[in-house]
Structures are given as C-alpha cells and as structure tokens.
Design a protein around this motif. Structure first.
Motif, PDB file in Angstrom:
ATOM      1  N   ALA A 123     -12.918 -18.770  10.305  1.00 31.43           N
ATOM      2  CA  ALA A 123     -12.122 -17.791  11.048  1.00 31.43           C
ATOM      3  C   ALA A 123     -12.814 -16.435  11.101  1.00 31.43           C
ATOM      4  O   ALA A 123     -12.727 -15.714  12.106  1.00 31.43           O
ATOM      5  N   SER A 124     -13.515 -16.085  10.053  1.00 27.34           N
ATOM      6  CA  SER A 124     -14.156 -14.771   9.977  1.00 27.34           C
ATOM      7  C   SER A 124     -15.245 -14.578  11.028  1.00 27.34           C
ATOM      8  O   SER A 124     -15.647 -13.447  11.298  1.00 27.34           O
ATOM      9  N   ARG A 153      -3.676 -20.460   9.653  1.00 25.76           N
ATOM     10  CA  ARG A 153      -3.212 -19.446   8.684  1.00 25.76           C
ATOM     11  C   ARG A 153      -4.308 -18.410   8.427  1.00 25.76           C
ATOM     12  O   ARG A 153      -4.018 -17.220   8.269  1.00 25.76           O
ATOM     13  N   ASP A 154      -5.561 -18.853   8.385  1.00 30.99           N
ATOM     14  CA  ASP A 154      -6.674 -17.931   8.151  1.00 30.99           C
ATOM     15  C   ASP A 154      -6.789 -16.923   9.293  1.00 30.99           C
ATOM     16  O   ASP A 154      -6.950 -15.717   9.052  1.00 30.99           O
ATOM     17  N   PHE A 155      -6.720 -17.407  10.526  1.00 33.16           N
ATOM     18  CA  PHE A 155      -6.774 -16.495  11.674  1.00 33.16           C
ATOM     19  C   PHE A 155      -5.606 -15.512  11.619  1.00 33.16           C
ATOM     20  O   PHE A 155      -5.781 -14.308  11.865  1.00 33.16           O
ATOM     21  N   HIS A 156      -4.429 -16.019  11.287  1.00 34.55           N
ATOM     22  CA  HIS A 156      -3.240 -15.172  11.266  1.00 34.55           C
ATOM     23  C   HIS A 156      -3.328 -14.121  10.154  1.00 34.55           C
ATOM     24  O   HIS A 156      -3.005 -12.947  10.378  1.00 34.55           O
ATOM     25  N   ILE A 184       0.398 -13.317  18.566  1.00 40.58           N
ATOM     26  CA  ILE A 184       0.559 -14.733  18.913  1.00 40.58           C
ATOM     27  C   ILE A 184       1.068 -14.902  20.336  1.00 40.58           C
ATOM     28  O   ILE A 184       2.067 -14.296  20.734  1.00 40.58           O
ATOM     29  N   ILE A 185       0.386 -15.756  21.115  1.00 41.94           N
ATOM     30  CA  ILE A 185       0.785 -16.086  22.481  1.00 41.94           C
ATOM     31  C   ILE A 185       1.169 -17.564  22.518  1.00 41.94           C
ATOM     32  O   ILE A 185       0.409 -18.420  22.060  1.00 41.94           O
TER      33      ILE A 185
END
Length: 203
Positions: free
Chosen positions: A64-65, A95-98, A157-158
C-alpha cells in the motif's frame, strides 16, 4: 500519482476499463502525472466472461505504501469473484490503504470487500442496487449506511451502483487525487462525452 487496480477472479471488464481509459486520457491529453498498475493473485486473471488479462504485478509484489489510491472493479459470483475479493490478504490490503488515508474507489459489488474489511462501519456507501437491493442489504450488514445514489463519496472512499457508474467513479478518483485541477477534470469529462450523474457526498 500511482493507482493500484486490483483484479479479482471474475472481475467485470466494463468496470475495469474506466480506470484505464479515464487515467489514460488524463495523462495523454491533459498531462496528468498518473499511472495505473494492475495487480492480482496470479499473473493472468480471468474476467467474468472468460477474458484473460495479464496484470502488471502479482499480489506479493505490491504494498500500500507504494501507491496513492486503490481501485476495485466488481465482478460475478458465478465466476468466483468473492473467492479473491474476500481473501484475507486482500482485505488486509484494503485496511492498509485506509489506515494510510489513501483514496479507495470501488464500482458496483467492489464495495463488498470494503464492507467485509470493516472500513465502512458507520460510513455512507452504496453498491449494486437492482435485484431488490440484495447486494445493498449485504453491504448494510457490514455496517455501512446505504445511500441510494449512483456514486457515493464518504471521506476517502468512493462506492457506486453498477457498471454504468464506472467512468464517474474514475473521474471522482481523479478529482480526489488532483483537487487543484478540478476544472481540468470537467474538461476531460466533456472531451469524453460524459454528463454528471447524481452524487451523494458525506464528509
């Protein structure tokens, strides 16, 4: 900006292509510094209608990073979509992106793994609305507040209704990644022949 486009087995091609096309137009005609990287659990992912797509990277090659946004097309249960979409590794990536406050964009039932990951608890969202709202009830069971609007944006979030909404999700993603260039996104929409749908925004 780099967008990770995750392809679950059984993804829908009409929901995959808007991210490629909109970002491609933005990069080629409007000089946006944006790149789309496709990813899946295998090197070749077969779509809902048995169209094979070779991805840029396999799941073990991404983090994600390394990206600014995550894009998730929906797909068909009959073609195994939820086997990949509900895989624990992918749910953790969501969850990591969020947790890193990055933009997450989904089309149609691409919202359901977001719900299953837990990131939609108490958030406004939507998903496939036809068939008596069966999928919306599933999303609601994950804790989302269902909004009957084609495209719903809540914070980072979309989510959206169905394949028809795909381009509008991609445009919204582009606006969120480049807020200072919103006027250019409007020009891009016109150049590609799209009108504005109804949208619901919850900050």
């Amino acid at each position: 900006m780099k967008i990770l486009l995750f392809l679950a087995k059984g993804f829908e091609t009409l929901e995959f292509s808007p991210f490629i096309d909109v970002m491609g137009w933005a990069k080629c005609d409007y000089r946006y510094d944006v790149e789309v990287v496709t990813c899946g659990f295998a090197k070749t992912i077969t779509s809902a209608f048995r169209v094979p797509v070779m991805v840029d990277r396999t799941f073990d090659e991404i983090a994600a990073s390394d990206f600014d946004a995550l894009a998730i097309p929906g797909g068909f249960e009959e073609y195994g979509f939820y086997e990949d979409a509900y895989d624990g590794r992918f749910l953790q990536l969501i969850r990591d992106f969020h947790s890193q406050k990055k933009v997450i964009a989904s089309i149609c039932v691409g919202a359901l793994p977001l719900g299953k990951s837990g990131i939609l608890q108490g958030r406004s969202a939507t998903t496939y609305h036809l068939n008596n709202g069966h999928r919306q009830r599933q999303l609601e069971a994950f804790g989302a507040n269902i909004v009957n609007s084609p495209v719903v944006t809540d914070g980072n979030i979309i989510t959206s209704y169905c394949p028809q909404t795909g381009p509008y999700v991609a445009f919204q993603l582009l606006e969120m990644l480049f807020p200072e260039r919103r006027e250019n996104v409007s020009l891009l929409k016109k150049a590609m022949g799209y009108d504005e749908p109804n949208q619901a925004n919850s900050e």
